[in-house]
Design a protein around this motif. Sequence first.
Motif, PDB file in Angstrom:
ATOM      1  N   CYS B  21      43.066  46.693  31.269  1.00 27.30           N
ATOM      2  CA  CYS B  21      41.663  46.320  31.397  1.00 27.30           C
ATOM      3  C   CYS B  21      40.756  47.503  31.034  1.00 27.30           C
ATOM      4  O   CYS B  21      39.829  47.378  30.224  1.00 27.30           O
ATOM      5  CB  CYS B  21      41.459  45.884  32.841  1.00 27.30           C
ATOM      6  N   VAL B 299      38.575  41.861  31.518  1.00 28.44           N
ATOM      7  CA  VAL B 299      38.159  42.088  32.910  1.00 28.44           C
ATOM      8  C   VAL B 299      38.261  40.793  33.714  1.00 28.44           C
ATOM      9  O   VAL B 299      38.817  40.772  34.818  1.00 28.44           O
ATOM     10  CB  VAL B 299      36.712  42.638  32.958  1.00 28.44           C
ATOM     11  N   ALA B 300      37.759  39.703  33.127  1.00 26.09           N
ATOM     12  CA  ALA B 300      37.784  38.418  33.839  1.00 26.09           C
ATOM     13  C   ALA B 300      39.232  38.031  34.150  1.00 26.09           C
ATOM     14  O   ALA B 300      39.547  37.577  35.260  1.00 26.09           O
ATOM     15  CB  ALA B 300      37.113  37.346  32.994  1.00 26.09           C
ATOM     16  N   ILE B 303      40.695  40.436  36.924  1.00 21.85           N
ATOM     17  CA  ILE B 303      40.151  40.177  38.266  1.00 21.85           C
ATOM     18  C   ILE B 303      40.632  38.810  38.770  1.00 21.85           C
ATOM     19  O   ILE B 303      40.992  38.666  39.943  1.00 21.85           O
ATOM     20  CB  ILE B 303      38.599  40.260  38.265  1.00 21.85           C
ATOM     21  N   PHE B 331      35.851  42.686  44.891  1.00 27.25           N
ATOM     22  CA  PHE B 331      36.198  42.527  43.477  1.00 27.25           C
ATOM     23  C   PHE B 331      35.096  43.055  42.559  1.00 27.25           C
ATOM     24  O   PHE B 331      35.384  43.596  41.496  1.00 27.25           O
ATOM     25  CB  PHE B 331      36.515  41.056  43.194  1.00 27.25           C
ATOM     26  N   ALA B 335      35.484  45.991  39.841  1.00 28.07           N
ATOM     27  CA  ALA B 335      35.041  45.817  38.452  1.00 28.07           C
ATOM     28  C   ALA B 335      34.066  46.933  38.054  1.00 28.07           C
ATOM     29  O   ALA B 335      34.114  47.437  36.931  1.00 28.07           O
ATOM     30  CB  ALA B 335      34.378  44.457  38.286  1.00 28.07           C
ATOM     31  N   THR B 384      31.363  44.245  32.319  1.00 28.84           N
ATOM     32  CA  THR B 384      32.398  44.190  33.348  1.00 28.84           C
ATOM     33  C   THR B 384      31.926  43.390  34.557  1.00 28.84           C
ATOM     34  O   THR B 384      32.667  42.548  35.083  1.00 28.84           O
ATOM     35  CB  THR B 384      32.762  45.620  33.797  1.00 28.84           C
ATOM     36  N   ALA B 388      33.346  39.828  35.901  1.00 28.69           N
ATOM     37  CA  ALA B 388      34.009  39.787  37.218  1.00 28.69           C
ATOM     38  C   ALA B 388      33.289  38.860  38.197  1.00 28.69           C
ATOM     39  O   ALA B 388      33.827  38.536  39.251  1.00 28.69           O
ATOM     40  CB  ALA B 388      34.074  41.199  37.801  1.00 28.69           C
TER      41      ALA B 388
END
Lengths: 227, 407
Positions: B21, B299-300, B303, B331, B335, B384, B388
Amino acid sequence: MFRLENITKVYSRRGVELTAIRTERLHIVAGSYVAIVGPSGSGKTTLLSMLGGMLSPTEGHVLMDDVSLYDLPIASRARIRQERIGFVFQTFNLIPYLTAQENVQVPLCLCGTPAADQKAKAAALLERVGLAERMHHKPSELSIGQQQRVALARTLANAPSVILADEPTGNLDPDSRGVVLDFFDELHRDGCTIVMVTHDAVAADRAQTWLRLEDGTILAATRTKAA
Amino acid sequence: MTLRTIVWKEIWQRPSAVVTCVLAILLGVAALVAIRHITVFSEHEVGRQLQSLGANILVLPQGASLQDYYSADQNGLTLPEERATQIMLAGLSGVERLSPRLCVPIRLEGKALTLVGILPQSEFAAKGAWETVTLFQKKAHVGCKKASCAPNPEDMRPEALATQRTVEQLGDRDAIVGADVAHQLWLKPGVAVELFDETFNVVAVLPPTGTVDDSRVFAHLHTVQRLAKTGEVVSAIEVMGCCEDAAGQLVPQLSQLLPDSRVVTISQVVQTQVGVNRLMARTSVLVVGVLVLVGGISVASAISSNVRERRREIGTLMALGATPRFISGLFLLKATWLGLAGGLGGCALGLVLAMVLGPQWAGVSVSPLLGTIAVAAVVALAVTLVAAYWPARNASQLDPCTCFQEV
């Protein structure tokens, strides 16, 4: 302490509705020690979740000290759990990347207790459950019995008035089971209300009252003994 | 213990899970920062060249290719030296100076260098033919305030070659060396240097220019022609106009005068570079798009996967009294740190790449642009956090009973 009025909890799975629990009336008085027994799938954990403010009933009201839990916003229910309810889980549910001391600090952190007080209180609680030497060990470095004692210390961190225990002795050897049940007895003597879901006859035997669930229906108290 | 402690310890529990990530963000930001730095400094360089050389015209052999103004005379082709005489005799208005040059490759103490023959300005006046016919008279460009036919006192020094592109005086055995050559071969004014088995006296070391002139040795044109046995030819003739307007008018006149030569202005030379700069500017926009897409998806995905893996932990925290805000905070803070690590790491990497590759690829020196770095870091962080947001929101809405159900 707890009153359940006309409670029904229905789960819908793939279009099929299943009634997990149905009861017209249930009263758990403050300071009582209740064991909820019954076969698997009878709704024991559903009942415990509803008492803890974590699972809303499909119908009816769950009142804690005359306050309807599910009429409160989510944050307020979380606040009640922080301050008044302690959970004990069958698999302890310790956070794996935190040490024993840090795990005990979690409820204190959620309450906003200053860091220094958190450490001191967690250390005292771990000493009380006989784990002063294991404070900086992670759960994976502890035995099963030690893990449950850390979980107990975590439960006691915010001095709850109610303990909701889900099969607390299910994974323990007889010695560890004895330690946990002795703690429950001690807490009960101190005025704490204990509601314990269990399959374990030895554990259930410690309770004052047995509530038997069958197919989601609470049968009348099947046993009551003097405190 | 605080929210920060929990997030920090969770990250260090399994650092490998966040490496991909962070890497996705880091590479995107690095590419963005590197391209943007090189583009900006390349544009500055083009602007500087246009400003300092805007009035200059190059007369080159037909077929000569053009990449860079400073190395345009290094094309291997030649034209007769008499073309310079033709220009002088034509008496075109706006011509301030002429600088015919001949480039020949040499080896000096084992190093491959370019020896450039240049004709000092004093020798134009001494040319008998021009004096006798008296046709060569510098004519000022009408209405131009910059026009100056008299030599500037600053132009008299040999070091003026670096900026003026000409020198006033240069003897047959004199040599002027570029900054890099002087540094590499420990040369300084007054020392002797061997060129084509003849001894030359170093009369000056040029200040650094950031161009090919830094790695060149300059000597008298006729001496170089004699030593290299090229005959009376030159590689290029640089015509210094008094102003850009004059240069614009001179190009068609010179093209008509020298039909067998190629006549170009500095703006034509830098046209390719301007095109490259435009392309790089567009590429940097594309990189931002890719950063948003790849970084955001990465990132998505990281997470979301983290939320799935920690369902029981989330349920337990909720049972212990954690609010939805606390859970989503776990979270979003994670992120934020990933975005900052990727963003700042990417800025550092991009800057290093630009500083290393800028001089090699675009011939420009690069120094940090704080605005660009700040924008890249903010974009990385924003991407980010946006990526997230949904997984964090889902986590805060998880059924807390998972702490029982997943026993």
